[in-house]
Design an enzyme around this catalytic site. Structure first.
Site, PDB file in Angstrom:
ATOM      1  N   CYS A 142      37.441  55.567  37.416  1.00 60.23           N
ATOM      2  CA  CYS A 142      37.125  54.261  38.011  1.00 60.23           C
ATOM      3  C   CYS A 142      37.459  54.323  39.501  1.00 60.23           C
ATOM      4  O   CYS A 142      37.544  55.422  40.074  1.00 60.23           O
ATOM      5  CB  CYS A 142      37.830  53.128  37.285  1.00 60.23           C
ATOM      6  SG  CYS A 142      39.638  53.153  37.347  1.00 60.23           S
ATOM      7  N   ASN A 159      41.982  53.899  39.472  1.00 60.06           N
ATOM      8  CA  ASN A 159      42.738  54.603  38.412  1.00 60.06           C
ATOM      9  C   ASN A 159      44.017  53.847  38.026  1.00 60.06           C
ATOM     10  O   ASN A 159      45.027  54.452  37.682  1.00 60.06           O
ATOM     11  CB  ASN A 159      43.073  56.054  38.798  1.00 60.06           C
ATOM     12  CG  ASN A 159      43.577  56.912  37.643  1.00 60.06           C
ATOM     13  OD1 ASN A 159      44.378  57.828  37.840  1.00 60.06           O
ATOM     14  ND2 ASN A 159      43.134  56.646  36.440  1.00 60.06           N
ATOM     15  N   CYS A 216      43.395  50.289  36.544  1.00 60.64           N
ATOM     16  CA  CYS A 216      42.985  49.238  35.595  1.00 60.64           C
ATOM     17  C   CYS A 216      42.122  49.784  34.463  1.00 60.64           C
ATOM     18  O   CYS A 216      42.549  49.832  33.310  1.00 60.64           O
ATOM     19  CB  CYS A 216      42.230  48.119  36.312  1.00 60.64           C
ATOM     20  SG  CYS A 216      43.234  47.238  37.528  1.00 60.64           S
ATOM     21  N   ARG A 217      40.876  50.193  34.774  1.00 60.81           N
ATOM     22  CA  ARG A 217      39.934  50.547  33.705  1.00 60.81           C
ATOM     23  C   ARG A 217      40.125  51.947  33.150  1.00 60.81           C
ATOM     24  O   ARG A 217      40.236  52.129  31.932  1.00 60.81           O
ATOM     25  CB  ARG A 217      38.491  50.389  34.230  1.00 60.81           C
ATOM     26  CG  ARG A 217      38.106  48.950  34.514  1.00 60.81           C
ATOM     27  CD  ARG A 217      36.829  48.854  35.337  1.00 60.81           C
ATOM     28  NE  ARG A 217      37.024  49.349  36.699  1.00 60.81           N
ATOM     29  CZ  ARG A 217      36.085  49.456  37.613  1.00 60.81           C
ATOM     30  NH1 ARG A 217      34.848  49.117  37.319  1.00 60.81           N
ATOM     31  NH2 ARG A 217      36.365  49.891  38.826  1.00 60.81           N
ATOM     32  N   SER A 218      40.133  52.964  34.027  1.00 63.86           N
ATOM     33  CA  SER A 218      40.157  54.331  33.482  1.00 63.86           C
ATOM     34  C   SER A 218      41.461  54.691  32.757  1.00 63.86           C
ATOM     35  O   SER A 218      41.414  55.464  31.795  1.00 63.86           O
ATOM     36  CB  SER A 218      39.808  55.369  34.554  1.00 63.86           C
ATOM     37  OG  SER A 218      40.699  55.336  35.639  1.00 63.86           O
ATOM     38  N   ASP A 274      35.011  45.322  37.114  1.00 63.18           N
ATOM     39  CA  ASP A 274      36.334  45.597  37.678  1.00 63.18           C
ATOM     40  C   ASP A 274      37.207  44.352  37.485  1.00 63.18           C
ATOM     41  O   ASP A 274      36.888  43.298  38.046  1.00 63.18           O
ATOM     42  CB  ASP A 274      36.180  45.926  39.158  1.00 63.18           C
ATOM     43  CG  ASP A 274      37.478  46.415  39.770  1.00 63.18           C
ATOM     44  OD1 ASP A 274      38.554  46.150  39.192  1.00 63.18           O
ATOM     45  OD2 ASP A 274      37.428  47.053  40.836  1.00 63.18           O
TER      46      ASP A 274
HETATM   47  P1  4NP Z   1      40.213  50.051  38.739  1.00 61.92           P
HETATM   48  O1  4NP Z   1      40.500  48.650  39.477  1.00 61.92           O
HETATM   49  O2  4NP Z   1      39.148  50.750  39.551  1.00 61.92           O
HETATM   50  O3  4NP Z   1      39.715  49.633  37.393  1.00 61.92           O
HETATM   51  O4  4NP Z   1      41.509  50.808  38.687  1.00 61.92           O
HETATM   52  C1  4NP Z   1      40.861  48.594  40.830  1.00 61.92           C
HETATM   53  C2  4NP Z   1      42.171  48.770  41.199  1.00 61.92           C
HETATM   54  C3  4NP Z   1      42.533  48.684  42.537  1.00 61.92           C
HETATM   55  C4  4NP Z   1      41.570  48.428  43.482  1.00 61.92           C
HETATM   56  C5  4NP Z   1      40.262  48.271  43.108  1.00 61.92           C
HETATM   57  C6  4NP Z   1      39.900  48.360  41.768  1.00 61.92           C
HETATM   58  N1  4NP Z   1      41.930  48.323  44.841  1.00 61.92           N
HETATM   59  O5  4NP Z   1      41.078  47.927  45.658  1.00 61.92           O
HETATM   60  O6  4NP Z   1      43.081  48.617  45.192  1.00 61.92           O
END
Ligand code: 4NP
Length: 145
Positions: free
Chosen positions: A3, A6, A8-10, A117
């Site tokens: 994702c 790294n 939240c989703r992955s 997201d």
């Molecule tokens: P992820 O979510 O891609 O599912 O881990 C996010 C976590 C942090 C950020 C964006 C998306 N960020 O902008 O810091």
């Protein structure tokens, strides 16, 4: 499992798929296309929804996707179309490119749907992500087992 952050989703995708296969037979890792959360524990909301379904992701730490991952993994599941573009930009061969798959195409073949997201939303977003990933990982695990 890839994702953006790294956190939240992955990490959830990694934990869920690991729970459905024999981890001594299949190497499963997750990574982010971005560098911001390298070394961090997953988001506390991902940890909480995992815990609700008996998936412990607290030992995971953020890392950034690296082009060497193309050599170390047979399949690269990306959470959304933007992740797909970012990963494909690091590919150096057709063999690399063929490894990159949108994870929700496992349950909605050919529809190219994103795992939304959940970072800037509330807890319900994490529950929603969990359910999508659980169904997609059932399909992946059925192929691997
Ligand atoms: P992820 O979510 O891609 O599912 O881990 C996010 C976590 C942090 C950020 C964006 C998306 N960020 O902008 O810091």
């Amino acid at each position: 499992m890839v994702c953006l952050g790294n956190i939240c989703r992955s990490p959830l995708a990694e934990g869920i798929l690991k729970s459905k296969v024999d981890p001594s037979k299949v190497l499963i890792e997750s990574a982010g296309t971005g560098h911001w959360h390298v070394g961090e524990q997953p988001d506390k909301r991902s940890i909480a929804v995992g815990k609700k379904y008996n998936i412990d992701i607290t030992q995971q730490r953020g890392r950034q996707f690296d082009k060497s991952d193309f050599d170390n993994f047979d399949e690269i599941f990306v959470m959304d179309n933007s992740n797909k573009e970012d990963v494909l930009a690091l590919a150096t061969s057709n063999a690399d490119r063929e490894k990159v798959k949108l994870i929700l195409n496992e349950i909605f073949p050919g529809e190219n749907v994103d795992v939304p997201d959940p970072y800037f939303g509330g807890d319900s977003g994490f529950e929603n992500v969990y359910k999508m990933l659980d169904e997609a990982c059932d399909q992946i695990a059925a192929r691997l087992n």
